[in-house]
Scaffold this motif. Sequence first.
Motif, short mmCIF file in Angstrom:
data_model
loop_
_atom_site.label_atom_id
_atom_site.label_comp_id
_atom_site.label_asym_id
_atom_site.label_seq_id
_atom_site.Cartn_x
_atom_site.Cartn_y
_atom_site.Cartn_z
N TYR A 141 33.19 69.27 18.63
CA TYR A 141 33.79 68.47 19.69
C TYR A 141 33.03 68.76 20.97
O TYR A 141 32.75 69.91 21.29
CB TYR A 141 35.27 68.83 19.87
N GLU A 142 32.67 67.72 21.66
CA GLU A 142 31.89 67.87 22.88
C GLU A 142 32.78 68.37 24.01
O GLU A 142 33.65 67.65 24.51
CB GLU A 142 31.26 66.54 23.27
N LYS A 143 32.57 69.61 24.40
CA LYS A 143 33.33 70.19 25.50
C LYS A 143 32.49 70.12 26.77
O LYS A 143 31.37 69.63 26.77
CB LYS A 143 33.70 71.64 25.20
N GLY A 144 33.06 70.64 27.87
CA GLY A 144 32.32 70.64 29.13
C GLY A 144 32.75 69.49 30.01
O GLY A 144 33.79 68.86 29.81
N PHE A 145 31.92 69.22 31.01
CA PHE A 145 32.23 68.17 31.97
C PHE A 145 31.94 66.82 31.33
O PHE A 145 30.79 66.42 31.17
CB PHE A 145 31.37 68.35 33.23
N ARG A 146 33.00 66.10 30.94
CA ARG A 146 32.86 64.86 30.18
C ARG A 146 32.55 63.69 31.11
O ARG A 146 33.45 63.04 31.65
CB ARG A 146 34.12 64.59 29.38
N VAL A 147 31.29 63.41 31.27
CA VAL A 147 30.87 62.30 32.13
C VAL A 147 31.35 60.97 31.56
O VAL A 147 31.72 60.06 32.32
CB VAL A 147 29.33 62.30 32.29
N ASP A 148 31.35 60.84 30.23
CA ASP A 148 31.81 59.58 29.62
C ASP A 148 33.28 59.31 29.94
O ASP A 148 33.65 58.18 30.30
CB ASP A 148 31.57 59.60 28.11
N PHE A 149 34.10 60.36 29.84
CA PHE A 149 35.52 60.19 30.18
C PHE A 149 35.70 59.92 31.68
O PHE A 149 36.58 59.15 32.08
CB PHE A 149 36.32 61.43 29.79
N LEU A 150 34.88 60.56 32.50
CA LEU A 150 34.97 60.34 33.94
C LEU A 150 34.64 58.89 34.29
O LEU A 150 35.36 58.26 35.08
CB LEU A 150 34.02 61.29 34.68
N LEU A 151 33.58 58.36 33.71
CA LEU A 151 33.21 56.97 33.97
C LEU A 151 34.31 56.03 33.48
O LEU A 151 34.62 55.03 34.15
CB LEU A 151 31.88 56.64 33.27
N TYR A 152 34.88 56.35 32.34
CA TYR A 152 35.98 55.54 31.80
C TYR A 152 37.17 55.54 32.76
O TYR A 152 37.89 54.55 32.88
CB TYR A 152 36.39 56.06 30.43
N SER A 153 37.38 56.66 33.45
CA SER A 153 38.49 56.78 34.40
C SER A 153 38.20 56.06 35.71
O SER A 153 39.12 55.56 36.36
CB SER A 153 38.78 58.26 34.69
N VAL A 154 36.94 56.03 36.11
CA VAL A 154 36.57 55.47 37.41
C VAL A 154 36.58 53.94 37.41
O VAL A 154 36.97 53.31 38.41
CB VAL A 154 35.18 55.99 37.85
N VAL A 155 36.17 53.34 36.30
CA VAL A 155 36.05 51.88 36.25
C VAL A 155 37.35 51.17 36.62
O VAL A 155 37.33 50.23 37.43
CB VAL A 155 35.53 51.42 34.88
#
Length: 355
Positions: free
Chosen positions: A246-260
């Motif tokens: 599982y990809e841990k760390g600072f999830r840029v993909d989730f962040l972008l999904y939240s920002v849109v």
Amino acid sequence: MMSVVILSYLPILFLLVYLFKIPPKGQLARTSTVLTFLFVVVMILAIGLSPEDVSYDKPRYTDMYYSTLKYGLSYEYRDPGWIMYNILCTSFFGKNVVCFFLLTAAIYVGNHYLVGKSLFPKEYVGYFIVMTAGCLGFSNYGINVIRAGVALPLLMVAFSLNIKVIFKILLVIISLSFQISMAIPVAAYLGGRFVKKTWMVVSFWAVCLLLSAVNFDLTSLFETIGFVDARVEQYANSVDETGGGYEKGFRVDFLLYSVVPLLVSFYYILVKKIKDANYMIFVRAYLLANAVWLLAIRMAYSDRLAYLSWYLIPLLTLYPVINYQGKFGHPRRLLLLIMYSFVGVCLILSLRSKT
């Protein structure tokens, strides 16, 4: 795996049916009440009948159900509402755990339908339901995070329906008794309702993003107070051992999904001058709940915490374009762009993700 395929592709199929209808000039195509109801039923069946081999958590809920049936009380006493729910279900269904999961799925999907009917004209509810089912995290809350999947829609009903305050409070209490992490969306909604200056909430979200970027993390605090299930880390480790990872760390993909959706909301508010008190409450609630997730973005399976804000994405993106069609030159084009973008991204991430 059939239920996973259905959950992944069904929103796309219903979008094709809805959005390729020819609407009156300058209006959205009306969604079929029959098709919307059919979609709700199919989603309930897909979630309720999903096999245990596609869910890490479902076998545990099955064991808890049979333990309650045998001993009268579950071996897990942390969530009294969930325990009482198990006791009631075992008294009605006996050994038929399938009925238990179908009822749970009906509560999960059905309450979303009630919310849609309360916030949108009946001829457009189908868009909200399809968008909700197509958002990242929806199927996970129905198949894996089942307690939260029952608790969160109860909050949505309390926040959305025009009912007496005493019933709203009762729904909030029941939701919290099912899953204590519901305190996050409750606090976010109250903050969005009583903090009228949106710029202050945006500033708070930005500060949390900055703190998260410099590795300020509150995961251990959330685990201590019960907002994050300690089994999540065990789950992550077990998947790692089997090679899933599982990809841990600072999830840029989730962040972008939240920002849109925030950018879409700001477009509605600043460019189209949408002035709707309820909509602004939901925008501020989204910002506050998402800010909490930012402070725990590096934890394993942080999307489970993120969904406590993501559940508002269909409202943030669809509410103005459906309820204020006159402010948009081509509302159908905008709706098509929004829905296919979010549902398509969710489909891609769901099929490639190991979450």
